[in-house]
Design a protein around this motif. Structure first.
Motif, PDB file in Angstrom:
ATOM      1  N   LEU A  28       0.829  -1.192   0.000  1.00  0.00           N
ATOM      2  CA  LEU A  28       0.000   0.000   0.000  1.00  0.00           C
ATOM      3  C   LEU A  28       0.868   1.248   0.000  1.00  0.00           C
ATOM      4  O   LEU A  28       1.603   1.496   0.958  1.00  0.00           O
ATOM      5  N   VAL A  29       0.774   1.988  -1.086  1.00  0.00           N
ATOM      6  CA  VAL A  29       1.518   3.245  -1.161  1.00  0.00           C
ATOM      7  C   VAL A  29       0.548   4.352  -0.757  1.00  0.00           C
ATOM      8  O   VAL A  29      -0.491   4.526  -1.377  1.00  0.00           O
ATOM      9  N   CYS A  30       0.882   5.075   0.302  1.00  0.00           N
ATOM     10  CA  CYS A  30      -0.042   6.097   0.775  1.00  0.00           C
ATOM     11  C   CYS A  30      -0.172   7.199  -0.265  1.00  0.00           C
ATOM     12  O   CYS A  30       0.817   7.752  -0.733  1.00  0.00           O
ATOM     13  N   ALA A  31      -1.411   7.505  -0.649  1.00  0.00           N
ATOM     14  CA  ALA A  31      -1.644   8.578  -1.621  1.00  0.00           C
ATOM     15  C   ALA A  31      -2.568   9.631  -1.020  1.00  0.00           C
ATOM     16  O   ALA A  31      -3.464  10.154  -1.678  1.00  0.00           O
ATOM     17  N   GLY A  32      -2.357   9.931   0.255  1.00  0.00           N
ATOM     18  CA  GLY A  32      -3.045  11.064   0.860  1.00  0.00           C
ATOM     19  C   GLY A  32      -2.341  12.341   0.426  1.00  0.00           C
ATOM     20  O   GLY A  32      -1.258  12.287  -0.157  1.00  0.00           O
ATOM     21  N   THR A  33      -2.957  13.501   0.703  1.00  0.00           N
ATOM     22  CA  THR A  33      -2.377  14.767   0.255  1.00  0.00           C
ATOM     23  C   THR A  33      -0.932  14.937   0.718  1.00  0.00           C
ATOM     24  O   THR A  33      -0.070  15.352  -0.037  1.00  0.00           O
ATOM     25  N   GLY A  34      -0.659  14.561   1.971  1.00  0.00           N
ATOM     26  CA  GLY A  34       0.678  14.744   2.517  1.00  0.00           C
ATOM     27  C   GLY A  34       1.715  13.938   1.754  1.00  0.00           C
ATOM     28  O   GLY A  34       2.748  14.460   1.338  1.00  0.00           O
ATOM     29  N   CYS A  35       1.432  12.644   1.564  1.00  0.00           N
ATOM     30  CA  CYS A  35       2.405  11.781   0.887  1.00  0.00           C
ATOM     31  C   CYS A  35       2.517  12.114  -0.600  1.00  0.00           C
ATOM     32  O   CYS A  35       3.599  12.030  -1.179  1.00  0.00           O
ATOM     33  N   VAL A  36       1.395  12.494  -1.225  1.00  0.00           N
ATOM     34  CA  VAL A  36       1.443  12.875  -2.637  1.00  0.00           C
ATOM     35  C   VAL A  36       2.374  14.069  -2.806  1.00  0.00           C
ATOM     36  O   VAL A  36       3.189  14.138  -3.732  1.00  0.00           O
ATOM     37  N   VAL A  43       6.642   7.264  -6.401  1.00  0.00           N
ATOM     38  CA  VAL A  43       7.038   6.026  -5.739  1.00  0.00           C
ATOM     39  C   VAL A  43       6.186   4.865  -6.249  1.00  0.00           C
ATOM     40  O   VAL A  43       6.696   3.790  -6.579  1.00  0.00           O
ATOM     41  N   HIS A  44       4.883   5.111  -6.364  1.00  0.00           N
ATOM     42  CA  HIS A  44       3.985   4.064  -6.866  1.00  0.00           C
ATOM     43  C   HIS A  44       4.363   3.667  -8.295  1.00  0.00           C
ATOM     44  O   HIS A  44       4.435   2.479  -8.627  1.00  0.00           O
ATOM     45  N   ALA A  45       4.652   4.681  -9.118  1.00  0.00           N
ATOM     46  CA  ALA A  45       5.026   4.398 -10.505  1.00  0.00           C
ATOM     47  C   ALA A  45       6.320   3.583 -10.551  1.00  0.00           C
ATOM     48  O   ALA A  45       6.434   2.621 -11.327  1.00  0.00           O
TER      49      ALA A  45
END
Lengths: 633, 153
Positions: A28-36, A43-45
């Motif tokens: 699980l790659v965090c994609a909340g505003t902070g991590c984005v 990172v996900h890519a």
């Protein structure tokens, strides 16, 4: 894919749950505003590319796991907010429970090869305990997660917010299915009443009672419609629980609203989201479209005699629109001015018709209550404040982020056990709760249990759940002035006590921050505050003096130091502080180079000096000094 | 300022021609033109059949709307409580100094607009500055110049 009946929905849920349970691993790659913001999408890519190049069996969607021969495989997705925003971008690997922090795209190859391929843990990416500096492998070993109880945030960070399949696989829409085929609307309403759920937006009003009064109002006016509204105008500065829920588990909010509409006989819902949350808007719009395609929103949902649809409205950047009557005016396309409270929105709300407005977190809890039963929910938390509450724990605390605890947990536990204590080993000074309408609580209140009534009795309030921790370097006068200035800018200007009172309060507090005035100035502040509390039209004005009154009550001495000794003990008020370099200076020249106005002189390895006449008190020198040699006093 | 208003027709077609569409319509127009051109406001009032005064009242109530063009890059300094206690005022001062703008002002060459906003909800990364679409967290006064990407002073 259209789901035509309750039976078809249940079959689909069973199928997906089985796929879910069969997964060997989830990344699980965090994609909340902070991590984005920190680069999580890259990172996900990079992880996607690295897995494609490897021989591993990795899917990007749950449904595509079904195509393979046997069960198992790894699911790699962007998830909602994991809550531990301080150290993003985060990558969580389950069921191994390995949490990698501050992951960069260049780490992807190592994660795929070592962790996913060989089952090894990469130590350098693990979280280090702020005190012992020991690496911690996953949630189970981290105080931040170990002391939490996640109910409303259970899916945030666990599933892809874009995937209806993942939502269904993890118990999503079970509540609506049960409601549609076994419960009557009255039974759903009674469940919510008996759970004791209180509105999570700030006021803590009983949700069941609100629903009941709207229903009665509608029965009294048979020609009227009943509207349900989700208040996603999370305007309290320092609060982002609702944003994380809307971004991380949008389907739960929408299912909650559908359940409310079913209980109340409503066919039309609105979800109002502030425009400062573009990611939440996008995820909700997408989720609404997905549900329409699946037949879970729209005419005759799941082939039953229940129709409900909703539309999303973006806010226009006005704090007062978080107030229910102002929010409704805004949906009607008008300026968001509140009206006097003698008419309840449950009676005459949106378009002058009966309306139920609840906060995001409240709606998202409804499926949980219907699913697990009122008694189960009521058993969590305290008697008068059942359930859990999500907080955004921010400010001068070591572990900042999103936390959820049972009601009744003490402030100390939240700040010191979950939050890991104060940054840089400084002393705790105060915690601010309840947003601009709340107050600041000092160290002697740390053992108070956090629930609606206790916080109000202590002179603060629960509010929507912002919890801002302050240390000895936070000036309480400055904080009070900050909130007053905030509200001055946000007052809609309709009533005099709020509009004029805030202006006067701001100028009085400005005098204190400049070291002017005398003690009589403080009594002027208090009497002004009292007038505003009594005479303002809406809650914004009535609660506006709270930050001033609570800081005056608990930190009066700090006000007096400003006035009598022209001193700001925290070193914040620019008019009263000077910057000085102490003997600890090694002459490294970092501050001299950082000073934007050239106020610092000194040669290499020689003690540097600040020219007070040139110094703008910008703080650049203190920020770069590695030896704590810049003294602000 | 002269505009090609062909886009306006498309925006007007997105929503029902009812007074309740007003705020949404103005938001889309703001997004398309970076401000609310006077001609567009008149057309909206006529199409929705609401008084011009009401359109003006909405256009001036909400912070997201601007009656004058905004800069190509909007710099938003977050002043939420979390950012405030972690030094957002110092960051705001530094932005003002480097851009030569006060909060709410736009540079004459329309390069930058400086705004101070209440809370962007990224409190764990405080203090936060959003330049265009990009969020910058844990900004320190000495990093502001780099974050803004400006050379001028």
């Amino acid at each position: 894919m259209l789901i035509e009946s309750v039976a078809a929905l249940r079959a689909r849920q069973a199928e997906l749950s089985e796929l879910w349970a069969g997964l060997e691993r989830r990344v699980l790659v965090c994609a909340g505003t902070g991590c984005v913001a920190g680069g999580a999408l890259e990172v996900h890519a990079a992880l996607t590319q690295a897995t494609e190049e490897s021989a591993l069996d990795v899917s990007l969607e749950l449904s595509s796991c079904a195509d393979r021969d046997g069960p198992g495989g790894t699911l790699l997705v962007e998830s909602g907010c994991h809550g531990f925003c301080e150290l993003g971008p985060l990558v969580h690997i389950l069921p191994d429970d390995i949490l990698y922090t501050r992951v960069r795209p260049k780490d992807a190859a190592a994660i795929v090869e070592k962790t996913l391929g060989a089952g090894e843990v990469i130590d350098r990416l693990l979280y280090k305990d702020p005190v012992s500096k020991e690496p911690r492998q996953g949630h189970g070993e981290m105080g931040f997660y170990a002391h939490q109880k996640r109910v409303v945030l259970a899916r945030c960070g666990e599933v892809s917010p874009a995937s209806l399949d993942s939502y269904l696989a993890t118990g999503g829409f079970c509540a609506l299915a049960t409601a549609l085929d076994t419960l009557t609307p009255e039974e759903v309403l009674r469940e919510v009443e008996q759970s004791g759920l209180r509105g999570r937006g700030g006021g803590g009003f009983s949700t069941g009672r609100k629903w009941r009064s709207a229903l009665r109002a509608r029965e009294a006016r048979p020609d009227s419609r009943l509207h349900v509204i989700c208040n996603g105008d999370e305007g309290d500065p320092g609060a982002f629980m609702d944003r994380s829920i809307m971004e991380g588990d949008p389907f739960a909010v929408l299912e909650g609203m559908a359940l409310g509409a079913f209980a109340l006989g409503s066919t039309r819902g609105y979800i109002y989201v502030r425009h400062e949350y573009p990611l939440a808007v996008r995820r909700l719009e997408r989720a609404i479209a997905v549900l329409r395609d699946a037949g879970l929103l729209g005419e005759r949902i799941l082939g039953c005699d229940f129709s409900f649809d909703l539309e999303l409205t973006r806010g226009g950047g006005a704090f007062v629109c978080g107030e229910s009557s102002a929010l409704m005016r805004s949906i009607e396309g008008k300026p968001g001015e509140p009206r006097a409270k003698y008419t309840h929105s449950t009676d005459r709300g949106l378009f002058d018709e009966p309306t139920v407005l609840n906060n995001v977190e409240t709606w998202a809890l409804v499926p949980y209550i219907v699913d697990h039963g009122a008694a189960h929910f009521a058993a969590i938390g305290t008697e008068r404040s059942p359930g859990t509450k999500a907080f955004s724990l921010v400010g001068k605390v070591n572990n900042t982020g999103l936390v959820e605890v049972p009601m009744g947990t003490t402030l100390r536990r939240i700040i010191f056990e979950i939050g890991g204590g104060i940054q840089k080993g400084r002393a705790f000074k105060a915690v601010q709760t309840g947003g601009p309408s709340g107050g600041c609580l000092p160290a002697e209140k740390l053992d108070l249990p956090v629930d609606f009534d206790t916080l109000t009795a202590a002179g603060s309030m629960m509010g929507s759940g912002g919890m801002i921790v302050m240390d000895e370097r936070t000036c309480m006068v400055d904080v009070a002035k900050y909130f007053i200035d905030f509200l001055m800018g946000e007052s809609c200007g309709k009533c005099v006590p709020c509009r004029e009172g805030l202006g006067q309060l701001s100028s009085l507090l400005a005098q204190v921050t400049r070291g002017e005035g005398s003690e009589s100035l403080l009594s002027k502040v208090e009497s002004l505050a009292e007038t505003m509390e009594l005479a303002s039209l809406c809650a914004l004005g009535r609660s506006a003096p709270n930050p001033v009154l609570s800081t005056l009550a608990y930190f009066r001495d700090e006000y007096l130091q400003h006035i009598e000794k022209q001193r700001c003990p925290a070193g914040v008020c620019k008019a009263l502080v000077t910057y000085r370099i102490t003997e600890a200076c090694t002459g490294c020249e970092a501050c001299r180079k950082a000073c934007p106005v050239g106020a610092i002189t000194g040669e290499k390895k020689v003690l540097h000096v600040i020219d007070d006449a040139l110094c703008t008190r910008c703080g650049a020198c203190e920020a770069v000094c590695a030896f704590d040699a810049v003294l602000v006093e | 300022m002269n505009h090609d208003f062909s886009e306006l027709e498309g925006i007007l077609a997105r929503y029902p021609k009812a007074p309740a569409s007003l705020v949404m319509l103005l938001q889309d127009i703001q997004e398309a033109y970076n401000y609310l051109p006077c001609e567009a406001l008149q057309q909206v009032a006529d199409e929705l059949k609401v008084p011009h005064s009401q359109v003006f009242s909405v256009a001036t109530f909400y912070k997201v709307f601007s009656l004058t063009p905004k800069g190509r890059t909007i710099v938003r300094v977050c002043k939420g409580t979390a950012c405030h206690v972690r030094g957002a005022q110092l960051i705001t001062d530094e932005c003002e100094r480097l851009l030569g703008l006060r909060p709410g002002e736009t540079a004459d060459d329309l390069e930058f607009t400086l705004e101070v906003v209440n809370c962007v909800g990224a409190c764990a990364m405080a203090p936060v500055v959003v330049v265009g679409e990009k969020y910058h967290g844990a900004v320190k006064p000495n990093r502001v110049r780099k974050v803004l990407g400006v050379k001028r002073c």
